[in-house]
Motif scaffolding. Structure first.
Motif, PDB file in Angstrom:
ATOM      1  N   THR A  87      10.510   5.541 -12.711  1.00  0.00           N
ATOM      2  CA  THR A  87      10.091   5.402 -11.325  1.00  0.00           C
ATOM      3  C   THR A  87      11.185   5.814 -10.354  1.00  0.00           C
ATOM      4  O   THR A  87      10.911   6.386  -9.306  1.00  0.00           O
ATOM      5  N   TRP A 130      10.356   4.836  -2.011  1.00  0.00           N
ATOM      6  CA  TRP A 130      10.711   3.524  -2.547  1.00  0.00           C
ATOM      7  C   TRP A 130      11.360   2.724  -1.426  1.00  0.00           C
ATOM      8  O   TRP A 130      12.438   3.067  -0.945  1.00  0.00           O
ATOM      9  N   LEU A 178       8.697  -1.944  -3.149  1.00  0.00           N
ATOM     10  CA  LEU A 178       7.396  -1.302  -3.244  1.00  0.00           C
ATOM     11  C   LEU A 178       7.532   0.213  -3.115  1.00  0.00           C
ATOM     12  O   LEU A 178       8.441   0.722  -2.471  1.00  0.00           O
ATOM     13  N   PHE A 179       6.611   0.913  -3.752  1.00  0.00           N
ATOM     14  CA  PHE A 179       6.477   2.360  -3.650  1.00  0.00           C
ATOM     15  C   PHE A 179       5.190   2.639  -2.873  1.00  0.00           C
ATOM     16  O   PHE A 179       4.108   2.251  -3.310  1.00  0.00           O
ATOM     17  N   HIS A 203      -1.396  -4.639  -0.595  1.00  0.00           N
ATOM     18  CA  HIS A 203      -0.836  -5.587  -1.547  1.00  0.00           C
ATOM     19  C   HIS A 203      -1.599  -6.904  -1.561  1.00  0.00           C
ATOM     20  O   HIS A 203      -2.394  -7.191  -0.660  1.00  0.00           O
ATOM     21  N   GLN A 215      -0.220  -2.516  -7.190  1.00  0.00           N
ATOM     22  CA  GLN A 215       1.195  -2.855  -7.331  1.00  0.00           C
ATOM     23  C   GLN A 215       2.070  -1.838  -6.608  1.00  0.00           C
ATOM     24  O   GLN A 215       2.919  -2.180  -5.800  1.00  0.00           O
ATOM     25  N   ASN A 216       1.863  -0.574  -6.940  1.00  0.00           N
ATOM     26  CA  ASN A 216       2.635   0.534  -6.385  1.00  0.00           C
ATOM     27  C   ASN A 216       1.728   1.751  -6.303  1.00  0.00           C
ATOM     28  O   ASN A 216       0.611   1.755  -6.845  1.00  0.00           O
ATOM     29  N   ASN A 271      -1.515   3.593  -9.956  1.00  0.00           N
ATOM     30  CA  ASN A 271      -1.162   2.198  -9.761  1.00  0.00           C
ATOM     31  C   ASN A 271      -0.509   1.719 -11.047  1.00  0.00           C
ATOM     32  O   ASN A 271      -1.180   1.605 -12.083  1.00  0.00           O
ATOM     33  N   GLU A 299       6.715  -1.091 -12.186  1.00  0.00           N
ATOM     34  CA  GLU A 299       7.983  -0.424 -11.914  1.00  0.00           C
ATOM     35  C   GLU A 299       8.672   0.059 -13.191  1.00  0.00           C
ATOM     36  O   GLU A 299       9.367   1.067 -13.185  1.00  0.00           O
TER      37      GLU A 299
END
Length: 847
Positions: free
Chosen positions: A51, A235, A292-293, A317, A347-348, A366, A369
């Protein structure tokens, strides 16, 4: 149990058919597909398929042996890099390569990609860098030609390129934001691991290079969407240093970013609040951890940088905490119980791409990490230009169970996915592994083995969700060896297939330049200030104008930080509901300064939030201190800030205590006039149910009146004198600086410049502005300093401009001449100018 057995049986049958009749199950695709192969890398931390920290070209990060491939509609394959003379099987050595990030030109006739060439012999160490290349000759009968992109930063890793609408190139690099090599590598805000420095733009024809987004933890996967916006994944990790909290890595601060900066006997941090619960001026404070991304966007010139349509945690989120625990009106956020439109939390968001058939619909992954090499669940995010963030929503494409690894997967878990791309013909492609567990090395360092078997596949509907179906290839295998760095690594077997992109012509987006709102432009007219002339001043001073109409207003969803806000000076307020009322009087700005180092960790320097040394505006804050400006009586603010560097801010009480904090870093461009309606931008309604503020900001009127009256000159000045020393004697030539002597640039502070004001010196040679600069440094108690170095060699006379800046604002200027023997036949070539710039950037200074 029956359904699980049925699913396993179907997988076994599918595998048997693939083995017996591989060509019969290949996907039928109408256009060529460009993709890369990669020697499997089972570890998942800071390497080419992780990531973050995935930009490095070291052998432990990017195993050699992959190639750039093309798959034609008839199913045939061509190894493009091999056909152009790059790459090999067996021992990699000087010819070994790793390839990544293909991006096709608007014409469909050529493509960009990133490649590193070479690997060491045993017990040897060399610095390898990913560099940008362009390939043409993509036709089935063509001979491909690969050319290295000119004028890119050759001493740094450059990855993830994409064409701009004018054939400029956007890419990710780990070049220091200001080009100063002693700040390399930049360390991220999480593990303090080497990261990229953000999004860059290169114009290959002219060699002009500029940073678009200075990102303290890294940017990824830029694209230019159908609306002409530059989109990328960033990020965001704006939190305090967990390595410092651990207490075992020897964290300490430097006095500045200068080459001569000294270490300080402190590791103090001022922003944001601590990672663990603490006590502040307003009682108990919740610990702040941020990770978070998210998708971001900006214009092609770098202006208007923000999350995609201002989307954020409140829209995407599921959970995060409130700040002050003593205020009962501040609540933790629970996405599933909120009234927001989007009911699918993620999530990201990794690997952004746009559906070419549905403008404004963005595909992504999604995923967690760690553990899965950014593979997980394919999702869609609805976000056409102009869509308010609270009207954006996520649609799951593959089953929700695919969003995470699972050692005991349900029947619905169809494996893990990455690099999704929708074709113009409607097929969805992705790299897929049937493995559901987290990856690890099931072999050894010398003979690595991954659980994952990434192959390019069509992802097709299978009931309510989609899952991997037909393959694009029969598999590509290779045997390679390389040293990492002293252990001989041997791999023989299937390569991963990653990063597919369709080779097809696309319409170049047409985009109108954003215009200043009539609300603000009318104030420029009232004070008879030309907006274009003002922007030119901002460019010359490397600064940006930031305006907010009413900082007491916040989005209705954000009840995690104080939202009942009142301007202490005037009583202007916005109150949303019962709860504490907070007085605010000023806003303070902070920059991401590269001053955190370690004695027992990675080499390099981490970003630390520190107050900007100086801001410019008509008033000085009563209580905000350095880097702050007062809030006007109507709740507005207007301030001139240094541009080109990560910036954040906070609202302060009359006593200088932090009330509301910005949670993101933002980079402003030189010449940018940025207007926000609120402190936390409003999607549809503010905390009191009102629409976005429509007032003409009083603070802007005050700033323009002050600026027109010469207020911007109040910062002070620096007198600059350039001389040479020849044969031990001073030679003060009025007509310039003779090039074979020693260049001495003397600076003397005047009219308000204090001895501890941080100064930066920049150069322009023959009309070419150097990226490199000297500083920042301080003049000292006597407000004097001299820069010294042997002058660069040139022939003839060439204009040399020397400028001094304080906190981004120009405070000194000298036009002189760089003189050498003989006559000047023509202007200097770009390569010579950049070489001169590098020499000038190494000027040393002293009292």
């Amino acid at each position: 149990m029956k359904s699980l057995l049925s699913f396993s049986l179907l997988q076994a049958i599918w595998l048997l058919v693939v083995l017996l009749c591989p060509s019969a199950l290949l996907a039928e695709i109408s256009n060529p597909i460009l993709f890369v192969t990669q020697v499997p890398k089972p570890e998942d931390f800071a390497n080419i398929v992780s990531t973050f920290g995935n930009h490095r070209a070291t052998l432990d990060s990017a195993p050699r042996g992959g190639d750039l491939w093309i798959r034609y509609p008839d199913g045939s394959l061509k190894n493009l890099t091999n056909s152009a003379g790059y790459g090999k099987s067996g021992f990699q050595g000087d010819s070994g390569i790793a390839v990544r990030d293909p991006a096709v030109h608007w014409s469909g006739s050529k493509a960009l990609f990133s490649m590193v060439v070479g690997s060491p012999a045993q017990y040897e160490y060399e610095d390898y860098r990913f560099q940008l290349y362009e390939i043409s000759g993509l036709g089935k009968t063509d001979t491909p030609v690969i050319t290295k992109v000119a004028h890119q930063p050759e001493d740094y890793n450059n990855v993830m390129p994409v064409y701009g609408t004018d054939d400029s190139i956007f890419f990710i690099s780990d070049r220091p934001y200001n080009g100063q090599s002693h700040l390399y590598p930049q360390l991220d805000e999480y593990e303090s691991t080497p990261t990229n420095t953000g999004l860059w733009k290169l114009t290959p024809q002219s060699g002009v290079l500029k940073i678009i987004d200075h990102s303290p933890s890294g940017d990824f996967d830029p694209i230019v969407d159908s609306f002409g916006r530059v989109l990328f994944v960033r990020w965001d990790h704006l939190q305090r240093d967990q390595q410092n909290d651990a207490g075992v890595y020897g964290a300490y601060n430097m006095s500045s970013e200068s080459t001569s900066a000294s270490p300080l006997a402190t590791a103090a941090e001022v922003f944001p609040e601590p990672r663990s619960n603490s006590t502040g001026a307003f009682g108990a404070v919740q610990g702040h951890r941020f990770n978070l991304f998210m998708p971001w966007m900006c214009e092609e010139d770098g202006t208007e940088l923000e999350t995609l349509n201002h989307v954020g945690r409140h829209e995407l989120h599921d959970y995060f905490t409130n700040s002050f625990l003593s205020d009962g009106a501040l609540k933790e956020f629970l996405g599933q119980s909120s009234s927001r439109l989007n009911q699918y939390s993620i999530q990201n968001f990794f690997h952004i791409s746009e559906d070419p058939n549905r403008p404004g619909v963005y595909l992504g992954v999604n995923a967690p990490e760690f553990y899965t090499h950014t593979s997980g669940q394919i999702i869609e995010l609805y976000g056409p230009e102009g869509t308010p963030a609270d009207e954006m929503y996520v649609e799951p494409i593959t089953h929700p169970s695919t969003s995470s690894p699972d050692s005991s997967p349900p029947p619905s878990h169809s494996g893990l996915y990455r690099n999704p791309v929708m074709l113009t013909t409607g097929e969805l492609l992705a790299a897929h592994t049937s493995e559901t567990q987290a990856d690890n090395n099931t072999g050894s360092r010398a003979f690595p083995s991954s659980r994952y078997d990434y192959r390019l596949r069509v992802v097709a509907p299978a009931g309510q969700y989609s899952q991997a179906s037909t393959f694009l290839t029969n598999g590509i295998s290779k045997s390679v060896q390389f040293y990492d760095p002293d252990v001989l690594v041997t791999y023989s077997g299937p390569l991963w297939e990653l990063q597919p992109v369709e080779v097809v012509a696309r319409a170049i987006p047409y985009r109108l330049n954003p215009t200043l709102s009539t609300t603000e432009s009318s104030i420029f007219d009232t004070f008879d200030v030309s907006l274009e002339e003002f922007k030119e001043y901002l460019v010359q001073t490397q600064s940006a104008l930031i305006v907010s109409r009413d900082v007491t207003t916040r989005d209705e969803s954000d009840t995690q930080q104080p939202f009942n806000l009142r301007v202490a000076q005037s009583g202007a307020q916005t109150v949303g509901s019962a709860g504490d009322l907070y007085d605010i009087s000023s806003i303070a700005f902070l920059q991401g300064n590269l001053v955190r180092r370690y004695t027992n960790l990675h080499q390099g320097v981490r970003t630390l939030a520190q107050r900007i040394g100086s801001t410019l505006g008509p008033l000085s804050a009563q209580s905000g201190g350095v880097g702050s400006v007062p809030i006007a009586s109507d709740g507005s603010i207007a301030v001139l800030l240094p541009a080109g560097k990560a910036t954040t801010w906070e609202l302060l009480s009359p006593a200088g205590e932090s009330v509301v904090k910005e949670r993101y870093w933002v980079t402003f461009q030189p010449g940018e006039v940025r207007v926000c309606t609120s402190c936390h931008g409003i999607n549809s309604f503010d905390q009191a149910g009102n629409i976005k503020p429509q007032n003409a900001p009083l603070a802007l009127a005050q700033l323009l009146a002050w600026w027109k009256d010469g207020g911007a000159d109040q910062l002070g000045e620096v007198s600059i004198n350039a001389v040479t020393r020849v044969s031990g004697k001073k030679n003060r030539r009025r007509n310039g600086v003779r090039s074979r002597g020693k260049l001495r640039v003397r600076l003397i502070g005047q009219n308000g410049i204090s001895g501890n004001t941080p100064l930066t010196v920049r150069f322009t040679v023959d009309g070419f502005q150097c990226d490199e600069s000297v500083g920042p440094f301080s003049l000292g108690e006597d407000r004097k300093s001299v820069l010294r170095r042997r002058a660069p060699r040139v022939r003839g006379k060439h204009p040399l401009t020397i400028k001094a800046y304080a906190s981004g604002f120009q405070v000194g200027l000298l036009h002189t001449t760089l003189r050498g023997p003989g006559k000047r036949k023509k202007g200097l070539k770009l390569k010579k100018k950049t070489k001169i710039c590098r020499v000038l950037s190494k000027l040393s200074y002293g009292q």
